[in-house]
Design an enzyme around this catalytic site. Structure first.
Site, PDB file in Angstrom:
ATOM      1  N   ARG A 124      43.885   8.789 -24.964  1.00 28.81           N
ATOM      2  CA  ARG A 124      42.455   9.068 -24.849  1.00 28.81           C
ATOM      3  C   ARG A 124      41.976   9.892 -26.035  1.00 28.81           C
ATOM      4  O   ARG A 124      40.799   9.812 -26.392  1.00 28.81           O
ATOM      5  CB  ARG A 124      42.155   9.844 -23.560  1.00 28.81           C
ATOM      6  CG  ARG A 124      42.257   9.032 -22.288  1.00 28.81           C
ATOM      7  CD  ARG A 124      41.738   9.835 -21.098  1.00 28.81           C
ATOM      8  NE  ARG A 124      40.625  10.645 -21.524  1.00 28.81           N
ATOM      9  CZ  ARG A 124      40.449  11.927 -21.212  1.00 28.81           C
ATOM     10  NH1 ARG A 124      41.288  12.545 -20.429  1.00 28.81           N
ATOM     11  NH2 ARG A 124      39.417  12.603 -21.677  1.00 28.81           N
ATOM     12  N   ASP A 177      41.043  23.812 -25.453  1.00 26.21           N
ATOM     13  CA  ASP A 177      41.744  22.580 -25.824  1.00 26.21           C
ATOM     14  C   ASP A 177      42.968  22.832 -26.715  1.00 26.21           C
ATOM     15  O   ASP A 177      43.698  21.888 -27.025  1.00 26.21           O
ATOM     16  CB  ASP A 177      40.785  21.607 -26.537  1.00 26.21           C
ATOM     17  CG  ASP A 177      39.850  20.921 -25.553  1.00 26.21           C
ATOM     18  OD1 ASP A 177      39.977  21.148 -24.344  1.00 26.21           O
ATOM     19  OD2 ASP A 177      38.977  20.156 -26.010  1.00 26.21           O
ATOM     20  N   CYS A 192      39.843  14.412 -17.063  1.00 28.89           N
ATOM     21  CA  CYS A 192      41.083  15.175 -16.902  1.00 28.89           C
ATOM     22  C   CYS A 192      41.107  15.922 -15.582  1.00 28.89           C
ATOM     23  O   CYS A 192      40.085  16.388 -15.097  1.00 28.89           O
ATOM     24  CB  CYS A 192      41.212  16.196 -18.020  1.00 28.89           C
ATOM     25  SG  CYS A 192      41.640  15.486 -19.604  1.00 28.89           S
ATOM     26  N   LYS A 195      36.975  13.385 -31.653  1.00 27.23           N
ATOM     27  CA  LYS A 195      36.621  12.705 -30.397  1.00 27.23           C
ATOM     28  C   LYS A 195      35.422  13.387 -29.735  1.00 27.23           C
ATOM     29  O   LYS A 195      34.466  12.727 -29.331  1.00 27.23           O
ATOM     30  CB  LYS A 195      37.815  12.734 -29.442  1.00 27.23           C
ATOM     31  CG  LYS A 195      37.471  12.315 -28.020  1.00 27.23           C
ATOM     32  CD  LYS A 195      38.657  12.365 -27.094  1.00 27.23           C
ATOM     33  CE  LYS A 195      38.865  13.667 -26.386  1.00 27.23           C
ATOM     34  NZ  LYS A 195      37.908  13.979 -25.303  1.00 27.23           N
ATOM     35  N   ASN A 196      35.486  14.704 -29.635  1.00 24.33           N
ATOM     36  CA  ASN A 196      34.450  15.416 -28.879  1.00 24.33           C
ATOM     37  C   ASN A 196      33.113  15.496 -29.610  1.00 24.33           C
ATOM     38  O   ASN A 196      32.104  15.855 -29.009  1.00 24.33           O
ATOM     39  CB  ASN A 196      34.928  16.827 -28.506  1.00 24.33           C
ATOM     40  CG  ASN A 196      35.937  16.804 -27.375  1.00 24.33           C
ATOM     41  OD1 ASN A 196      36.252  15.738 -26.834  1.00 24.33           O
ATOM     42  ND2 ASN A 196      36.452  17.966 -27.008  1.00 24.33           N
ATOM     43  N   ARG A 206      35.415  21.104 -12.261  1.00 19.47           N
ATOM     44  CA  ARG A 206      34.504  20.665 -13.323  1.00 19.47           C
ATOM     45  C   ARG A 206      33.168  20.121 -12.802  1.00 19.47           C
ATOM     46  O   ARG A 206      32.885  18.920 -12.898  1.00 19.47           O
ATOM     47  CB  ARG A 206      35.186  19.634 -14.226  1.00 19.47           C
ATOM     48  CG  ARG A 206      36.436  20.176 -14.867  1.00 19.47           C
ATOM     49  CD  ARG A 206      37.050  19.234 -15.855  1.00 19.47           C
ATOM     50  NE  ARG A 206      36.355  19.233 -17.133  1.00 19.47           N
ATOM     51  CZ  ARG A 206      36.792  18.587 -18.206  1.00 19.47           C
ATOM     52  NH1 ARG A 206      37.901  17.899 -18.150  1.00 19.47           N
ATOM     53  NH2 ARG A 206      36.128  18.626 -19.328  1.00 19.47           N
TER      54      ARG A 206
HETATM   55  C1  UD1 Z   1      33.998  19.795 -23.295  1.00 23.42           C
HETATM   56  C2  UD1 Z   1      35.064  19.048 -24.042  1.00 23.42           C
HETATM   57  C3  UD1 Z   1      36.449  19.467 -23.548  1.00 23.42           C
HETATM   58  C4  UD1 Z   1      36.590  20.974 -23.658  1.00 23.42           C
HETATM   59  C5  UD1 Z   1      35.421  21.676 -22.983  1.00 23.42           C
HETATM   60  C6  UD1 Z   1      35.422  23.184 -23.206  1.00 23.42           C
HETATM   61  C7  UD1 Z   1      34.057  16.919 -24.602  1.00 23.42           C
HETATM   62  C8  UD1 Z   1      34.012  15.452 -24.371  1.00 23.42           C
HETATM   63  N1  UD1 Z   1      34.887  17.610 -23.827  1.00 23.42           N
HETATM   64  O1  UD1 Z   1      34.128  19.456 -21.914  1.00 23.42           O
HETATM   65  O2  UD1 Z   1      37.420  18.835 -24.362  1.00 23.42           O
HETATM   66  O3  UD1 Z   1      37.775  21.367 -22.993  1.00 23.42           O
HETATM   67  O4  UD1 Z   1      34.176  21.178 -23.489  1.00 23.42           O
HETATM   68  O5  UD1 Z   1      35.413  23.473 -24.564  1.00 23.42           O
HETATM   69  O6  UD1 Z   1      33.407  17.455 -25.484  1.00 23.42           O
HETATM   70  N2  UD1 Z   1      30.529  23.958 -15.828  1.00 23.42           N
HETATM   71  C9  UD1 Z   1      29.755  24.238 -14.724  1.00 23.42           C
HETATM   72  N3  UD1 Z   1      28.667  23.454 -14.481  1.00 23.42           N
HETATM   73  C10 UD1 Z   1      28.307  22.420 -15.281  1.00 23.42           C
HETATM   74  C11 UD1 Z   1      29.104  22.144 -16.409  1.00 23.42           C
HETATM   75  C12 UD1 Z   1      30.208  22.932 -16.668  1.00 23.42           C
HETATM   76  O7  UD1 Z   1      30.035  25.164 -13.972  1.00 23.42           O
HETATM   77  O8  UD1 Z   1      27.314  21.750 -14.998  1.00 23.42           O
HETATM   78  C13 UD1 Z   1      31.731  24.774 -16.106  1.00 23.42           C
HETATM   79  C14 UD1 Z   1      33.021  23.978 -16.062  1.00 23.42           C
HETATM   80  O9  UD1 Z   1      33.512  23.852 -14.763  1.00 23.42           O
HETATM   81  C15 UD1 Z   1      33.927  24.816 -16.938  1.00 23.42           C
HETATM   82  C16 UD1 Z   1      32.944  25.371 -17.993  1.00 23.42           C
HETATM   83  O10 UD1 Z   1      31.655  25.227 -17.450  1.00 23.42           O
HETATM   84  O11 UD1 Z   1      34.473  25.879 -16.202  1.00 23.42           O
HETATM   85  C17 UD1 Z   1      33.022  24.690 -19.333  1.00 23.42           C
HETATM   86  O12 UD1 Z   1      32.880  23.281 -19.164  1.00 23.42           O
HETATM   87  P1  UD1 Z   1      32.136  22.380 -20.237  1.00 23.42           P
HETATM   88  O13 UD1 Z   1      31.932  23.199 -21.478  1.00 23.42           O
HETATM   89  O14 UD1 Z   1      30.953  21.754 -19.628  1.00 23.42           O
HETATM   90  O15 UD1 Z   1      33.212  21.278 -20.564  1.00 23.42           O
HETATM   91  P2  UD1 Z   1      32.953  19.746 -20.883  1.00 23.42           P
HETATM   92  O16 UD1 Z   1      31.634  19.583 -21.581  1.00 23.42           O
HETATM   93  O17 UD1 Z   1      33.221  18.946 -19.688  1.00 23.42           O
END
Ligand code: UD1
Length: 420
Positions: A399, A307, A117, A22-23, A122
């Site tokens: 999902r 995850d 989620c 999925k990711n 986030r």
């Molecule tokens: C992706 C995955 C999710 C997984 C996560 C971490 C997908 C669709 N989802 O989510 O399943 O749990 O990676 O491996 O691929 N952060 C910031 N600022 C930003 C973006 C992120 O501070 O602009 C922080 C977030 O709050 C969190 C951390 O960075 O604490 C990691 O988040 P991120 O790696 O961005 O997760 P996703 O890409 O949303």
């Protein structure tokens, strides 16, 4: 709304084939916006999230069609809309992944602030900041991120102060069509990102540093269509392996890239399970024994994946010994532990830390799923509980897990879906 009913106690045994990731599929689907040419994606999992991405891309004007064999044809020759609306984005946070491609190819994008989620706040500040570094003008109005780059994006140097999977993906998808060279530092290195980079390279993108924490991207004027096989879902595979370990069972999963499981393999071995693997399969055998408890600290790749954290908490609740699980990636991602306590689990939660004392068994109870991986962990808890467990709000699990009850039934679990 559907629920899952599980009668626990069966030892899992049998063979499954892994689904596509999925990711990896979601950003790769978004990346097809970068070219007017036709793309074919194989092994796109049939999930609510991939359906949402199809709806989103179609609403922008892309032509998307699925074939029976999970191949998907996507073409964005002429978009009529550059906006990802709240109604779609609220159901899937990964909708933000259209921001980079739309901006790179069309010079404008509007994306509602994401939902997804309920695991902490986030933020998406880094997605915005890296695009600003490439020359985009970004404003936030009425719940939308509105980004403009009328004369195109320019190469830039940017260092992420937090490792972000989605932020890295958006940045790369923007940089591949920017003018000049972009250097991105402290990027995420998850296998799903490597898969996206492979797809972009097949489209003609010039990317160096794949598999390291620094990517150098030489922008090109245009990208071509490509045909690509999405990687197997390492989180789905890991979930079934943990379920097998927790029930004392034996499961073989085919169509897998075992190396992508990384430290999850080590954690499974620490439970006492016997692992064996080949080029494209992995087998776990717990030989009827009760698992040993495992300590876990989540971290960006190559660390332990956030995850997979919830599934290991479920295993630890019935394991021999005490364990500590620390969640460092997301705040508020231990919610499933409260539901497991209702099933008799002994878990103390203190901020980002769960301390677990393994019990010989849990007792079935009605529980509620709160997010995708939390739902999977409640399924595992139900499989090791005595009596009946009813899991409500399982739309979360749809999902991200293809036919979970069918797969578990194949492995001998007593699980069924009911519609209320
Ligand atoms: C992706 C995955 C999710 C997984 C996560 C971490 C997908 C669709 N989802 O989510 O399943 O749990 O990676 O491996 O691929 N952060 C910031 N600022 C930003 C973006 C992120 O501070 O602009 C922080 C977030 O709050 C969190 C951390 O960075 O604490 C990691 O988040 P991120 O790696 O961005 O997760 P996703 O890409 O949303």
């Amino acid at each position: 709304m559907d629920s899952l009913i599980i009668r626990g106690g069966n030892r899992l045994g049998g063979t499954l084939t892994a689904s596509g990731s999925k990711n990896a599929a979601l950003p790769i689907m978004a990346a097809t916006l970068l070219t007017p040419e036709s793309c074919t994606l194989h092994r796109v999992p049939i999930l609510r999230d991939t359906d949402t991405m199809v709806t989103l891309l179609s609403s922008l004007g892309a032509e998307v069609s699925r074939r029976d064999d999970k191949a998907m044809a996507l073409q964005s020759s002429a978009l009529h809309q550059l906006k990802a609306p709240y109604e779609l984005v609220k159901t899937m946070r990964a909708s933000i992944l259209v921001l980079g491609p739309l901006l790179a190819r069309y010079g404008r994008a509007e994306v509602s602030f994401p939902g997804g989620c309920a695991i902490g706040s986030r933020p998406v500040d880094l997605h915005i900041r890296v695009l600003e570094a490439m020359g985009a003008v970004v404003e936030v109005a009425e719940g939308y991120i509105i980004a403009d780059a009328p004369t195109g994006l320019s190469g830039a140097e940017f260092t992420f102060d937090t490792v972000t999977v989605g932020g890295t993906e958006n940045a790369v998808m923007a940089a591949v069509l920017a003018t000049g060279t972009t250097v991105l530092r402290n990027v995420a290195q998850e296998p799903e990102i490597i898969d996206l980079l492979g797809f972009l390279q097949q489209m003609g993108a010039k990317i160096e540093g794949v598999g390291t924490d620094t990517l150098t991207i030489e922008g090109v004027a245009s990208l071509s269509g490509a045909s690509y096989h999405v990687m197997p879902d390492r989180i789905e595979v890991g979930t079934y392996l943990v379920a097998a370990a927790a029930t004392g069972g034996r499961v073989r999963i085919e169509g897998v890239a075992p190396a992508a499981l990384g430290v999850v393999r080590d954690a499974l071995q620490q439970t006492g399970a016997v692992l064996s693997e080949g080029a494209d399969w992995i087998c776990l055998d717990m030989e009827g024994r009760r698992p040993q408890a495992v300590d876990i600290v989540t971290a960006p790749f190559p660390g332990f994946p956030t995850d997979m954290q919830a599934q290991f908490i479920a295993l630890n609740t019935i394991a021999e010994g005490r364990s500590t699980v620390i969640e460092t990636v997301f705040e508020n991602r231990l919610m499933q532990a409260h539901e497991m306590k209702r099933m008799g689990a002994e878990i103390d939660i203190d901020g980002d830390t769960a301390r677990i004392t393994g019990r010989p068994a849990l007792q079935g109870a009605p529980v509620m799923a709160s997010d995708l991986r939390a739902s999977a962990s409640l399924v595992i808890a139900g499989l090791v509980a005595s009596g009946e467990t009813r899991i409500d709000r399982i739309y979360h699990i749809d999902r991200g897990y293809e036919n979970i009850e069918g797969n578990l039934q194949c492995l001998g679990a007593d699980i069924r879906r009911i519609s209320a």
